[in-house]
Write an enzyme that holds these catalytic residues in place. Structure first.
Site, PDB file in Angstrom:
ATOM      1  N   THR A  70       0.798  -1.227   0.000  1.00  0.00           N
ATOM      2  CA  THR A  70       0.000   0.000   0.000  1.00  0.00           C
ATOM      3  C   THR A  70       0.833   1.280   0.000  1.00  0.00           C
ATOM      4  OG1 THR A  70      -0.159  -0.074   2.410  1.00  0.00           O
ATOM      5  CG2 THR A  70      -1.931  -1.125   1.160  1.00  0.00           C
ATOM      6  N   THR A 109      -9.245   0.142  -3.335  1.00  0.00           N
ATOM      7  CA  THR A 109      -8.888   1.499  -2.914  1.00  0.00           C
ATOM      8  C   THR A 109      -9.577   2.583  -3.737  1.00  0.00           C
ATOM      9  OG1 THR A 109      -6.989   3.038  -2.791  1.00  0.00           O
ATOM     10  CG2 THR A 109      -6.878   1.336  -4.452  1.00  0.00           C
ATOM     11  N   TYR A 132       0.230   2.294  -8.143  1.00  0.00           N
ATOM     12  CA  TYR A 132      -0.510   1.619  -7.074  1.00  0.00           C
ATOM     13  C   TYR A 132      -1.954   1.402  -7.488  1.00  0.00           C
ATOM     14  CZ  TYR A 132      -3.174   1.161  -2.736  1.00  0.00           C
ATOM     15  OH  TYR A 132      -4.062   0.744  -1.761  1.00  0.00           O
TER      16      TYR A 132
END
Length: 299
Positions: A70, A109, A132
């Site tokens: 993360t 996310t 990411y």
């Protein structure tokens, strides 16, 4: 009692999940390098054979996949690692769940969105602006393709106490507690989410046999700077130590951030009973633990 396997059980969310799920399920925690539970099973999600072996042996009815890389900037600079953990690791979990017929809950996310709009709904188009986000979105794709029964949970700015994992709130608390001035973006908006609260929402969403995509996050859209100010207020620190800056002037970032990746939680408000927390409510829950002698404040 149904079995539920949790990946990343030593992380912030994973540790909260193990606790929250233990009342209604036989919980099987897993870890890669740092076990935080005496009965945790080592499972490297990047190793597809190992994942298949563990899930075939345990035969859980549910898997909550909380393990991930993360660190947004690390994902940008070490793309091989980010892809192997967030994309390939999720593919391995999804394949194994598909083979044994386990329901998969995948934690994704708000960074799958580009941040141009804010208050994104579950049906809005994803368009990540950093690697990411790319890898987490690929994880979502693998889940959709390889699992018949799944829930994709998107959350935002996860925070809470953890003995050795830092997050935005613990960084602000530790800085202000030591009288250190900090610069925080005033034009970067999210939906901060208390990890304990997210774990409770996941328990409910598993229990009601939901399927599809859900945004499980805090109920408040807020800038990072205003968030830091509220942290100072709730914990009784000097808010003058917090200096607002523009995102473009924060030179510490390597990866681009979406300007406003806040999430709409209208769907979950209508479908779940869980109480969604605004920023002050979530911080008060943390502050109570702080006041009760939470000792690990240096990260």
């Amino acid at each position: 009692m149904e079995k539920i396997l949790v990946t990343g059980a030593s992380g912030l969310l994973g540790s909260k999940l193990v606790k929250a799920l233990s009342d209604g399920y036989e919980v099987i925690p897993t870890h890669n390098t740092h076990p935080s539970h005496p009965d945790s099973i080592r499972m490297d999600i990047v190793d597809g054979n190992e994942v298949a072996r563990v899930l075939s042996a345990v035969k859980p009815e549910f898997v909550v996949h909380a393990a991930a890389e993360t660190n947004v900037d690390k994902c940008e600079t070490d793309r091989k690692l980010a892809w192997s953990v967030n994309a390939e690791g999720t593919r391995n979990i999804a394949e194994a769940c598909g083979k044994i017929g386990a329901k998969l809950v995948y934690v994704s996310t708000d960074y799958v969105f580009d941040g141009k709009k804010g208050l994104y709904s579950e049906n809005d188009e994803a368009n990540p602006v950093n690697y990411y986000g790319v890898t987490k979105l690929e994880g979502e794709r693998f889940v959709r393709e390889l699992c018949e029964d799944f829930i994709i949970v998107r959350t935002s700015v996860l925070y809470g106490w953890h003995p050795n994992r830092a997050n935005f709130v613990t960084w602000v608390v530790d800085s202000l507690r030591n009288g250190k001035a900090i610069s925080v973006a005033e034009d970067h908006h999210n939906s901060p989410t208390l990890a304990d609260s997210l774990a409770e929402m996941i328990v409910e969403i598993v229990g009601v046999d939901a399927t599809g995509v859900y945004h499980l996050a805090g109920s408040e859209r807020i800038s990072r700077c205003d968030f830091a100010m509220k942290i100072a207020d709730v914990f009784g620190f000097d808010r003058s130590l917090v200096t607002p800056v523009k995102m473009e002037n924060l030179k510490v970032w390597v990866a681009k951030r979406p300007r406003d990746s806040s999430l709409s939680v209208d769907k979950v408000k209508h479908e779940l009973k869980a109480c969604l927390l605004d920023v002050r409510e979530g911080l008060h829950r943390m502050q109570q633990a702080y006041a009760n002698g939470y000792l690990r404040l240096t990260y």
